[in-house]
Design an enzyme around this catalytic site. Sequence first.
Site, PDB file in Angstrom:
ATOM      1  N   ARG A 128      -4.555   2.267   4.084  1.00 49.22           N
ATOM      2  CA  ARG A 128      -5.175   2.285   2.745  1.00 49.22           C
ATOM      3  C   ARG A 128      -6.665   2.532   2.880  1.00 49.22           C
ATOM      4  NH1 ARG A 128      -1.346  -1.523  -0.984  1.00 49.22           N
ATOM      5  NH2 ARG A 128      -0.351   0.296  -1.856  1.00 49.22           N
ATOM      6  N   GLN A 133      -6.160   7.994  -0.223  1.00 47.50           N
ATOM      7  CA  GLN A 133      -5.815   7.511  -1.573  1.00 47.50           C
ATOM      8  C   GLN A 133      -4.972   8.494  -2.377  1.00 47.50           C
ATOM      9  OE1 GLN A 133      -9.247   6.120  -3.742  1.00 47.50           O
ATOM     10  NE2 GLN A 133      -9.151   4.122  -2.765  1.00 47.50           N
ATOM     11  N   ASP A 136      -1.288   8.208  -1.524  1.00 46.98           N
ATOM     12  CA  ASP A 136      -0.745   6.847  -1.501  1.00 46.98           C
ATOM     13  C   ASP A 136       0.440   6.697  -2.465  1.00 46.98           C
ATOM     14  OD1 ASP A 136      -0.256   4.150  -1.525  1.00 46.98           O
ATOM     15  OD2 ASP A 136      -2.339   3.536  -1.792  1.00 46.98           O
ATOM     16  N   SER A 139       1.184   3.193  -4.025  1.00 47.28           N
ATOM     17  CA  SER A 139       0.392   2.857  -5.216  1.00 47.28           C
ATOM     18  C   SER A 139       0.863   3.628  -6.433  1.00 47.28           C
ATOM     19  CB  SER A 139      -1.095   3.155  -4.991  1.00 47.28           C
ATOM     20  OG  SER A 139      -1.626   2.231  -4.085  1.00 47.28           O
ATOM     21  N   TYR A 236      -3.636  -6.966   2.329  1.00 51.46           N
ATOM     22  CA  TYR A 236      -2.359  -7.514   1.858  1.00 51.46           C
ATOM     23  C   TYR A 236      -2.364  -9.041   1.932  1.00 51.46           C
ATOM     24  CZ  TYR A 236      -0.437  -2.796   2.204  1.00 51.46           C
ATOM     25  OH  TYR A 236      -0.186  -1.459   2.030  1.00 51.46           O
TER      26      TYR A 236
HETATM   27  P1  NAD Z   1       1.911  -5.752  -2.422  1.00 56.31           P
HETATM   28  O1  NAD Z   1       2.832  -4.819  -3.149  1.00 56.31           O
HETATM   29  O2  NAD Z   1       2.067  -5.939  -0.966  1.00 56.31           O
HETATM   30  O3  NAD Z   1       2.042  -7.216  -3.103  1.00 56.31           O
HETATM   31  C1  NAD Z   1       1.924  -7.393  -4.493  1.00 56.31           C
HETATM   32  C2  NAD Z   1       1.017  -8.572  -4.788  1.00 56.31           C
HETATM   33  O4  NAD Z   1       1.713  -9.798  -4.513  1.00 56.31           O
HETATM   34  C3  NAD Z   1      -0.274  -8.642  -3.978  1.00 56.31           C
HETATM   35  O5  NAD Z   1      -1.384  -8.680  -4.858  1.00 56.31           O
HETATM   36  C4  NAD Z   1      -0.140  -9.925  -3.182  1.00 56.31           C
HETATM   37  O6  NAD Z   1      -1.379 -10.560  -2.949  1.00 56.31           O
HETATM   38  C5  NAD Z   1       0.754 -10.742  -4.087  1.00 56.31           C
HETATM   39  N1  NAD Z   1       1.433 -11.893  -3.456  1.00 56.31           N
HETATM   40  C6  NAD Z   1       2.008 -12.001  -2.232  1.00 56.31           C
HETATM   41  N2  NAD Z   1       2.510 -13.246  -2.044  1.00 56.31           N
HETATM   42  C7  NAD Z   1       2.271 -13.944  -3.183  1.00 56.31           C
HETATM   43  C8  NAD Z   1       2.560 -15.268  -3.610  1.00 56.31           C
HETATM   44  N3  NAD Z   1       3.185 -16.146  -2.821  1.00 56.31           N
HETATM   45  N4  NAD Z   1       2.145 -15.648  -4.849  1.00 56.31           N
HETATM   46  C9  NAD Z   1       1.488 -14.785  -5.671  1.00 56.31           C
HETATM   47  N5  NAD Z   1       1.191 -13.510  -5.327  1.00 56.31           N
HETATM   48  C10 NAD Z   1       1.576 -13.093  -4.097  1.00 56.31           C
HETATM   49  O7  NAD Z   1       0.387  -5.386  -2.751  1.00 56.31           O
HETATM   50  P2  NAD Z   1      -0.224  -4.029  -3.301  1.00 56.31           P
HETATM   51  O8  NAD Z   1       0.096  -3.863  -4.714  1.00 56.31           O
HETATM   52  O9  NAD Z   1       0.168  -2.951  -2.378  1.00 56.31           O
HETATM   53  O10 NAD Z   1      -1.788  -4.320  -3.202  1.00 56.31           O
HETATM   54  C11 NAD Z   1      -2.394  -5.059  -2.152  1.00 56.31           C
HETATM   55  C12 NAD Z   1      -3.912  -4.846  -2.188  1.00 56.31           C
HETATM   56  O11 NAD Z   1      -4.241  -3.556  -1.709  1.00 56.31           O
HETATM   57  C13 NAD Z   1      -4.524  -4.943  -3.561  1.00 56.31           C
HETATM   58  O12 NAD Z   1      -5.748  -5.583  -3.437  1.00 56.31           O
HETATM   59  C14 NAD Z   1      -4.752  -3.505  -3.938  1.00 56.31           C
HETATM   60  O13 NAD Z   1      -5.783  -3.377  -4.902  1.00 56.31           O
HETATM   61  C15 NAD Z   1      -5.149  -2.946  -2.603  1.00 56.31           C
HETATM   62  N6  NAD Z   1      -4.970  -1.470  -2.532  1.00 56.31           N
HETATM   63  C16 NAD Z   1      -5.942  -0.728  -1.924  1.00 56.31           C
HETATM   64  C17 NAD Z   1      -5.812   0.650  -1.851  1.00 56.31           C
HETATM   65  C18 NAD Z   1      -6.865   1.508  -1.198  1.00 56.31           C
HETATM   66  O14 NAD Z   1      -6.693   2.681  -1.094  1.00 56.31           O
HETATM   67  N7  NAD Z   1      -7.940   0.946  -0.723  1.00 56.31           N
HETATM   68  C19 NAD Z   1      -4.696   1.260  -2.349  1.00 56.31           C
HETATM   69  C20 NAD Z   1      -3.697   0.485  -2.948  1.00 56.31           C
HETATM   70  C21 NAD Z   1      -3.853  -0.896  -3.015  1.00 56.31           C
END
Ligand code: NAD
Length: 393
Positions: A128, A133, A136, A139, A236
Amino acid sequence: MKVGIVRERREFERRVAASPDSVRRMASMGLEVVAESGAGEGACFTDAAFASAGALIAPDAGTVLADADIVLKVQRPLISEPNGGGELRYLKRGSVLIGLLQPLRHPAEIEAYANAGIFAFAIELLPRITRAQTMDALSSQANLAGYKAVIEAADEFGRALPMMMTAAGTIKAARVLVMGAGVAGLQAIATARRLGAIVSATDVRAAAKEQVESLGASFITIDEAAARTAETAQGYAREMDEDFQRRQREAITEILRRTDIVICTALIPGRKAPVLLTEPMIAALAPGSVVVDLSVEAGGNVEGSRLGEVAAAPNGVKIIGHANMPSRIPVDASQLYARNLLNFLTLLVDKDGRLKIDPGDEIIKATLLTENGAVVNPVLLPAAAADAQASAA
Ligand code: NAD
């Protein structure tokens, strides 16, 4: 060089890995696109639309796969189907396969890719980083899944979401709780807010608080100290300990007593999804409430959710366990996924339309599973082999 597109044959799948727009762009990169007749049907892309974008239409999947230098897929190819229905056996040695190959969930299939002598890329292993991006797919698909989860919940809910003042009386706004505020959760919050609901959300990562609040929802903090260490270097969530889970369940049970819809999206990469709603917690919801378990394919956030079904809890709460939520919005999901793969392809094709796989590229290294008959991805190798590979690099 030929790029092959086939109809997706796995259950619950209506998406396709190319769109008329991506076909046009691939043609302008000097690539010849061949699509199986009917490949885009589930996403409303007709053969005529693919053909006018520049694709050749082939009568069957075998013809497309056997001739392709690069195969674009949504789901893992079928490997050992009865009656010779597999897809992998058609792929040429030395050809490239790109898709959501789920290597951590289906590690045995990686050997089959190695044996087939193909370059297999799992698009969900993209790092990520900013440069990746536009590729991705996790996302782009999670965003649509979060939107659709709210729409499906609203459809099952016997009440309206916004407050309405009518001559016959006032309808109260629905209260929505989103558990897990990553990409899907944030879009669920935004969608529920647009529909006029009162929204709150929780997550284990401290960074989520500001993002939730910027969307006009309130954030429920379970443990500030634990939240500061809950995020990995990759962004994550970590798996939380028993004590945290107990406190989270207690705090959320109180909130459930005044909640109408719960959208659960919590995931921990490479592990079973955490259980966030237990049966006693669901009993705290009022009859007619709706729960969506977006993590049902990863083991589920909700006790009693059933893959591919809308289950009913004893108190009349509906638990939506639809499989493959992005596929329920197939047109936009395919458009965005096709664009993700197109952007990924620009890494693999030089300006003369020839294949170039740069093993030093961070994105290639992270996503390439197999090469020249061997499994090469560090995530899939036993720890010792991964260490040796890292020190040789
Ligand atoms: P994910 O699909 O792995 O998980 C979904 C959400 O569930 C996450 O926010 C995680 O913290 C939450 N979670 C896990 N266990 C939990 C629990 N016990 N109780 C409550 N919540 C819980 O995550 P995602 O949607 O892929 O996103 C993860 C992070 O990556 C986010 O901060 C997102 O903004 C970031 N991200 C960054 C980029 C980039 O290019 N830089 C791209 C996509 C996402």
